[in-house]
Design an enzyme around this catalytic site. Sequence first.
Site, mmCIF file in Angstrom:
data_model
loop_
_atom_site.group_PDB
_atom_site.id
_atom_site.type_symbol
_atom_site.label_atom_id
_atom_site.label_comp_id
_atom_site.label_asym_id
_atom_site.label_seq_id
_atom_site.Cartn_x
_atom_site.Cartn_y
_atom_site.Cartn_z
ATOM 1 C CB ALA A 78 59.202 -6.094 63.104
ATOM 2 C CB SER A 138 59.637 -3.883 58.000
ATOM 3 O OG SER A 138 60.897 -3.269 58.082
ATOM 4 C CB CYS A 139 60.811 -0.357 62.205
ATOM 5 S SG CYS A 139 61.495 1.251 62.630
ATOM 6 C CG PHE A 140 64.752 0.253 58.989
ATOM 7 C CD1 PHE A 140 65.536 1.363 58.731
ATOM 8 C CD2 PHE A 140 64.886 -0.374 60.207
ATOM 9 C CE1 PHE A 140 66.441 1.831 59.658
ATOM 10 C CE2 PHE A 140 65.789 0.086 61.153
ATOM 11 C CZ PHE A 140 66.576 1.193 60.871
#
Length: 266
Positions: A78, A138-140
């Site tokens: 995400a 989370s992608c980041f």
Amino acid sequence: MIRIIETNENNGAMNMAIDEALLVIEKQKGFPPALRVYQFVPPTLSIGYFQKMKKEVNFTHCKESGIGYVRRPTGGRAVLHDKELTYSVTMAYPHKILEMNLLDSFHYLCEGIIKAIGLLGGNAYFSDREDNEISSPSCFAAPTFSDILLNGKKVVGSAQMRNDYGLLQHGSILYHVDLKQIFYCFNLNENARKKLVELSKKKISSLSDELNKEITFNMIKDVLKRGMEEIMDEALVFTELTKDEKNLAEKLYREKYNTDEWNFKR
């Protein structure tokens, strides 16, 4: 020639619809590739195609904070789209870049972003490892070997997919970031959330923070055009969405990306 299209601000479902519409119409009409630059309004959590929306997303917080949500057609984890330039590259068959495998074409296109950051004064580079210290939706939160770092911190995250039409790659170039907001969007207990926020301070940043100067959407747009022109060795020409692209995007918005059937399919 490559088209560059600025579509300004749209919600998450419409942004995903426009990306898909561009690729489909390129194939149907024989249009050249397109680089699109855009923003999400309201801020939007996009989850990867294979993630489970109900499991991952804190809908109460998103509603209270005015944050939208949408499922991407691309994989990965995400992303909270807020203070960023979002880009997409659409490229229909046949094209020489589509003769590359997915990872090679991904890196090739990302070189344009690295060159763009260089024009802003930063020495960006690809992560050379998978970061497994943080387990998060989370992608980041955890840079992978496909992400772009600046001073050791992730500032760009991207994803690519292929289908019968060609290639869609899109991603986020952060000019500011709110780490706490990212993790409140997910279903986490408070201790886990606090730990992730602290860990992420060493792993996630923005162009403004890492370059020690104010970076804006328009600044990134200008250098991204130049960076992509250099790696593609072709001129990027500003155009608008065609009538066919707009019509298909509106159809995809109504029938796909703005439906519970799509967004809660997993």
